[in-house]
Design an enzyme around this catalytic site. Structure first.
Site, PDB file in Angstrom:
ATOM      1  N   ARG A  10       0.411   7.268   0.488  1.00 47.40           N
ATOM      2  CA  ARG A  10       0.591   7.441  -0.961  1.00 47.40           C
ATOM      3  C   ARG A  10      -0.278   8.525  -1.554  1.00 47.40           C
ATOM      4  NH1 ARG A  10       0.712   1.289  -1.846  1.00 47.40           N
ATOM      5  NH2 ARG A  10       0.261   1.313  -4.032  1.00 47.40           N
ATOM      6  N   LYS A  13       9.768  -2.702  -2.511  1.00 48.91           N
ATOM      7  CA  LYS A  13       9.467  -2.274  -1.135  1.00 48.91           C
ATOM      8  C   LYS A  13       9.196  -3.485  -0.232  1.00 48.91           C
ATOM      9  CE  LYS A  13       5.905   0.176  -2.467  1.00 48.91           C
ATOM     10  NZ  LYS A  13       5.929  -0.080  -3.932  1.00 48.91           N
ATOM     11  N   ARG A  41       5.903 -11.790 -10.638  1.00 47.57           N
ATOM     12  CA  ARG A  41       5.896 -11.951  -9.169  1.00 47.57           C
ATOM     13  C   ARG A  41       4.992 -13.105  -8.729  1.00 47.57           C
ATOM     14  NH1 ARG A  41       4.595  -6.959  -5.460  1.00 47.57           N
ATOM     15  NH2 ARG A  41       2.847  -6.774  -6.904  1.00 47.57           N
ATOM     16  N   ARG A  50      -0.883 -12.164  -7.708  1.00 49.63           N
ATOM     17  CA  ARG A  50      -1.837 -11.115  -7.336  1.00 49.63           C
ATOM     18  C   ARG A  50      -2.737 -10.737  -8.500  1.00 49.63           C
ATOM     19  NH1 ARG A  50       1.414  -6.568  -3.973  1.00 49.63           N
ATOM     20  NH2 ARG A  50       0.127  -5.266  -5.319  1.00 49.63           N
ATOM     21  N   ARG A  79      -1.484   1.315 -12.345  1.00 46.20           N
ATOM     22  CA  ARG A  79      -0.879   1.547 -11.024  1.00 46.20           C
ATOM     23  C   ARG A  79       0.321   2.486 -11.139  1.00 46.20           C
ATOM     24  NH1 ARG A  79       0.275  -4.361  -9.629  1.00 46.20           N
ATOM     25  NH2 ARG A  79       1.412  -3.553  -7.838  1.00 46.20           N
TER      26      ARG A  79
END
Ligand code: AP5
Length: 207
Positions: free
Chosen positions: A90, A15, A129, A155, A166
């Site tokens: 969400r 996203k 990431r 992160r 998650r």
């Protein structure tokens, strides 16, 4: 092309990566509740401190906090020609609050872009990431490594056990939001596998 968009999909679906590309082409702001909450944490605001414990465990931050952030943000002048919501709504109450807010502002959604990816590749995507400290560009240590000299960070919630939580939260709390927008005929389903360019091309075609 559409101007009031939602990007939805599981953690790691791409996203943020796709939003940054769309933002440049459509000239509309990317509004990421995740980025806004991380900025509040980094600034040490009371809201950021409150959000921290939810984010670090992979849980969602309470609805009233994120709804308040979006209510304020969508009233800013740069949203007048459009916006792209990334990571909001969400939960069903967030989607209903957004419907009410858009009604008040006299705005309508053009499309909800759902990026679909199987669960296993998502863990590899998220654990690799890295994000630029300078401009927020998203990299991956294997598939898209940051150039030498670019300072990046990892992160806090990109650890495997938090990633799994998650993903479970997405299935439980966010998937019902897709049905909400299906009823309004707004959902465009995008295959999120393949290269970043291939996914961008699919989104372009769908819009
Ligand atoms: P948030 O920041 O929104 O995270 P998320 O939804 O979990 O999504 P991600 O940012 O992890 O993934 P992405 O889909 O953007 O993937 P990306 O493009 O980076 O939320 C974080 C937390 O904040 C939540 O857990 C919650 O606590 C809180 N929060 C936020 N919004 C909230 C809300 N509305 N309500 C309540 N709480 C909220 O890509 C990932 C990696 O994959 C990158 O390394 C990238 O390079 C790579 N990649 C991208 N595309 C491809 C591709 N096609 N092929 C291979 N690799 C790819």
């Amino acid at each position: 092309m559409s101007r009031a968009l939602i990007l939805i999909g599981p953690p790691g679906a791409g996203k943020g990566t796709q939003a940054k590309r769309l933002m440049d082409r459509l000239r509309i702001p990317q509004i990421s509740t995740g980025d806004m909450l991380r900025a509040a944490r980094a600034a040490g605001t009371p809201l950021g401190l409150q959000a921290r414990k939810f984010m670090d465990s992979g849980a969602l931050v309470p609805d009233e906090i994120v709804i308040g952030l979006i209510d304020e943000r969508l009233r800013e002048p740069d949203c007048s020609s459009g916006f792209m919501l990334d990571g909001f709504p969400r939960t069903l109450p967030q989607a209903q609050a957004l419907d009410a807010l858009l009604g008040k502002l006299g705005r309508k959604l053009d499309a909800v872009v759902l990026i679909e990816v199987d669960e296993e590749p998502l863990v590899a995507r998220l654990s690799g990431r890295r994000t630029s400290k300078v401009d927020g560009r998203i990299y991956h240590v294997v598939t898209d490594p940051p150039p030498p000299g670019v300072e990046v960070f990892q992160r806090e919630d990109d650890r495997e056990e938090v990633i799994r939580e998650r993903l479970a939260v997405y299935r439980r709390q966010t998937e019902p939001v897709i049905g909400h927008y299906d009823e309004q005929g707004l959902v465009r389903r995008i295959d999120g596998s393949g290269s970043v360019d291939e996914v961008t091309a699919r989104i372009d075609r769908a819009l």
